[in-house]
Design a protein around this motif. Structure first.
Motif, PDB file in Angstrom:
ATOM      1  N   GLY A 150     -15.298   9.842  36.859  1.00 46.36           N
ATOM      2  CA  GLY A 150     -14.075   9.124  37.207  1.00 46.36           C
ATOM      3  C   GLY A 150     -14.034   7.730  36.610  1.00 46.36           C
ATOM      4  N   LYS A 151     -15.152   7.019  36.660  1.00 46.20           N
ATOM      5  CA  LYS A 151     -15.214   5.673  36.096  1.00 46.20           C
ATOM      6  C   LYS A 151     -15.047   5.690  34.585  1.00 46.20           C
ATOM      7  CE  LYS A 151     -17.911   3.369  39.631  1.00 46.20           C
ATOM      8  NZ  LYS A 151     -17.020   2.276  39.937  1.00 46.20           N
ATOM      9  N   CYS A 152     -15.388   6.818  33.962  1.00 45.43           N
ATOM     10  CA  CYS A 152     -15.272   6.947  32.512  1.00 45.43           C
ATOM     11  C   CYS A 152     -13.981   7.653  32.097  1.00 45.43           C
ATOM     12  CB  CYS A 152     -16.483   7.705  31.961  1.00 45.43           C
ATOM     13  SG  CYS A 152     -18.045   6.806  32.147  1.00 45.43           S
ATOM     14  N   GLY A 153     -13.128   7.984  33.067  1.00 45.28           N
ATOM     15  CA  GLY A 153     -11.858   8.622  32.764  1.00 45.28           C
ATOM     16  C   GLY A 153     -11.971  10.087  32.367  1.00 45.28           C
ATOM     17  N   CYS A 201     -22.668   5.162  27.741  1.00 43.70           N
ATOM     18  CA  CYS A 201     -22.734   6.153  28.814  1.00 43.70           C
ATOM     19  C   CYS A 201     -21.417   6.923  28.871  1.00 43.70           C
ATOM     20  CB  CYS A 201     -23.022   5.470  30.152  1.00 43.70           C
ATOM     21  SG  CYS A 201     -22.901   6.567  31.589  1.00 43.70           S
ATOM     22  N   CYS A 202     -20.306   6.202  28.936  1.00 46.98           N
ATOM     23  CA  CYS A 202     -18.996   6.866  29.031  1.00 46.98           C
ATOM     24  C   CYS A 202     -18.706   7.704  27.787  1.00 46.98           C
ATOM     25  CB  CYS A 202     -17.894   5.841  29.255  1.00 46.98           C
ATOM     26  SG  CYS A 202     -17.872   5.182  30.950  1.00 46.98           S
ATOM     27  N   ASN A 203     -19.070   7.202  26.618  1.00 41.90           N
ATOM     28  CA  ASN A 203     -18.870   7.984  25.399  1.00 41.90           C
ATOM     29  C   ASN A 203     -19.676   9.273  25.453  1.00 41.90           C
ATOM     30  OD1 ASN A 203     -17.109   6.100  24.328  1.00 41.90           O
ATOM     31  ND2 ASN A 203     -18.699   5.028  23.181  1.00 41.90           N
ATOM     32  N   ILE A 210     -20.565  10.935  28.223  1.00 38.77           N
ATOM     33  CA  ILE A 210     -19.915  11.822  29.193  1.00 38.77           C
ATOM     34  C   ILE A 210     -18.683  12.474  28.567  1.00 38.77           C
ATOM     35  CG2 ILE A 210     -18.602  11.847  31.363  1.00 38.77           C
ATOM     36  CD1 ILE A 210     -20.642   9.807  32.418  1.00 38.77           C
ATOM     37  N   ARG A 211     -17.885  11.665  27.861  1.00 38.32           N
ATOM     38  CA  ARG A 211     -16.694  12.221  27.210  1.00 38.32           C
ATOM     39  C   ARG A 211     -17.073  13.265  26.163  1.00 38.32           C
ATOM     40  NH1 ARG A 211     -15.633   7.314  27.988  1.00 38.32           N
ATOM     41  NH2 ARG A 211     -14.336   5.870  27.054  1.00 38.32           N
ATOM     42  N   GLY A 212     -18.062  12.949  25.363  1.00 38.98           N
ATOM     43  CA  GLY A 212     -18.487  13.877  24.315  1.00 38.98           C
ATOM     44  C   GLY A 212     -19.047  15.171  24.875  1.00 38.98           C
ATOM     45  N   LEU A 213     -19.839  15.047  25.912  1.00 40.50           N
ATOM     46  CA  LEU A 213     -20.430  16.228  26.541  1.00 40.50           C
ATOM     47  C   LEU A 213     -19.344  17.090  27.181  1.00 40.50           C
ATOM     48  CD1 LEU A 213     -23.189  17.488  26.997  1.00 40.50           C
ATOM     49  CD2 LEU A 213     -23.347  16.213  29.130  1.00 40.50           C
ATOM     50  N   ASN A 214     -18.396  16.455  27.838  1.00 38.51           N
ATOM     51  CA  ASN A 214     -17.297  17.200  28.452  1.00 38.51           C
ATOM     52  C   ASN A 214     -16.470  17.921  27.383  1.00 38.51           C
ATOM     53  OD1 ASN A 214     -15.676  17.932  30.794  1.00 38.51           O
ATOM     54  ND2 ASN A 214     -14.122  16.590  29.925  1.00 38.51           N
ATOM     55  N   SER A 215     -16.230  17.276  26.268  1.00 37.16           N
ATOM     56  CA  SER A 215     -15.470  17.895  25.175  1.00 37.16           C
ATOM     57  C   SER A 215     -16.228  19.062  24.560  1.00 37.16           C
ATOM     58  CB  SER A 215     -15.163  16.869  24.081  1.00 37.16           C
ATOM     59  OG  SER A 215     -14.289  15.885  24.557  1.00 37.16           O
ATOM     60  N   ALA A 216     -17.549  18.936  24.487  1.00 36.02           N
ATOM     61  CA  ALA A 216     -18.374  19.982  23.880  1.00 36.02           C
ATOM     62  C   ALA A 216     -18.517  21.203  24.789  1.00 36.02           C
ATOM     63  CB  ALA A 216     -19.757  19.432  23.530  1.00 36.02           C
ATOM     64  N   ALA A 217     -18.452  20.987  26.093  1.00 33.50           N
ATOM     65  CA  ALA A 217     -18.644  22.079  27.064  1.00 33.50           C
ATOM     66  C   ALA A 217     -17.320  22.792  27.299  1.00 33.50           C
ATOM     67  CB  ALA A 217     -19.219  21.534  28.364  1.00 33.50           C
ATOM     68  N   ARG A 218     -16.913  23.612  26.348  1.00 28.74           N
ATOM     69  CA  ARG A 218     -15.614  24.286  26.392  1.00 28.74           C
ATOM     70  C   ARG A 218     -15.639  25.615  27.129  1.00 28.74           C
ATOM     71  NH1 ARG A 218     -11.759  20.896  25.882  1.00 28.74           N
ATOM     72  NH2 ARG A 218     -11.760  19.691  23.985  1.00 28.74           N
ATOM     73  N   THR A 219     -16.784  26.266  27.173  1.00 27.36           N
ATOM     74  CA  THR A 219     -16.856  27.598  27.780  1.00 27.36           C
ATOM     75  C   THR A 219     -17.510  27.525  29.161  1.00 27.36           C
ATOM     76  OG1 THR A 219     -19.048  28.110  26.883  1.00 27.36           O
ATOM     77  CG2 THR A 219     -17.139  28.612  25.472  1.00 27.36           C
TER      78      THR A 219
END
Length: 104
Positions: free
Chosen positions: A84-87, A38-40, A42-51
């Motif tokens: 937040g729980k996933c940093g 789950c956290c991976n 969220i991190r991946g999606l956040n990194s991909a959503a640059r614009t």
């Protein structure tokens, strides 16, 4: 002088968002633990959503998906707390009341 409007479309589809965050579902509905998958996601999606269009698209997808389920304040709180729980720091709150058009 001729000016043309530049329109930028989101490069992240709602299907990608749903597939990426599926490992978070059991946690959000209160039936499971928060997992690394789950956290991976969220991190991946956040990194991909640059614009801005990508972030707005992810936000809108989350809202539209949530509206298809029966949810309560506990589910909403668990979903909102995931980043937040996933940093991960998101530029918006995961919440059905978030105005996705205001996300930058």
């Amino acid at each position: 002088m001729v000016m043309t409007a530049s329109t930028t479309k989101a490069s992240i589809s709602c299907n990608q968002v749903i597939n990426t965050l599926t490992p978070c579902l059991s946690y959000v509905v209160g039936n499971g633990a928060l997992t690394d998958n789950c956290c991976n996601g969220i991190r991946g999606l956040n990194s991909a959503a640059r614009t801005t269009p990508d972030r707005q698209s992810v936000c809108t997808c989350l809202k539209n998906t949530a509206s298809q389920f029966s949810y309560n304040s506990r589910n909403v709180a668990l979903a909102a707390g995931l980043p937040g729980k996933c940093g991960v720091k998101l530029p918006y709150k995961i919440d059905p009341s978030t105005d996705c058009k205001s996300v930058k």
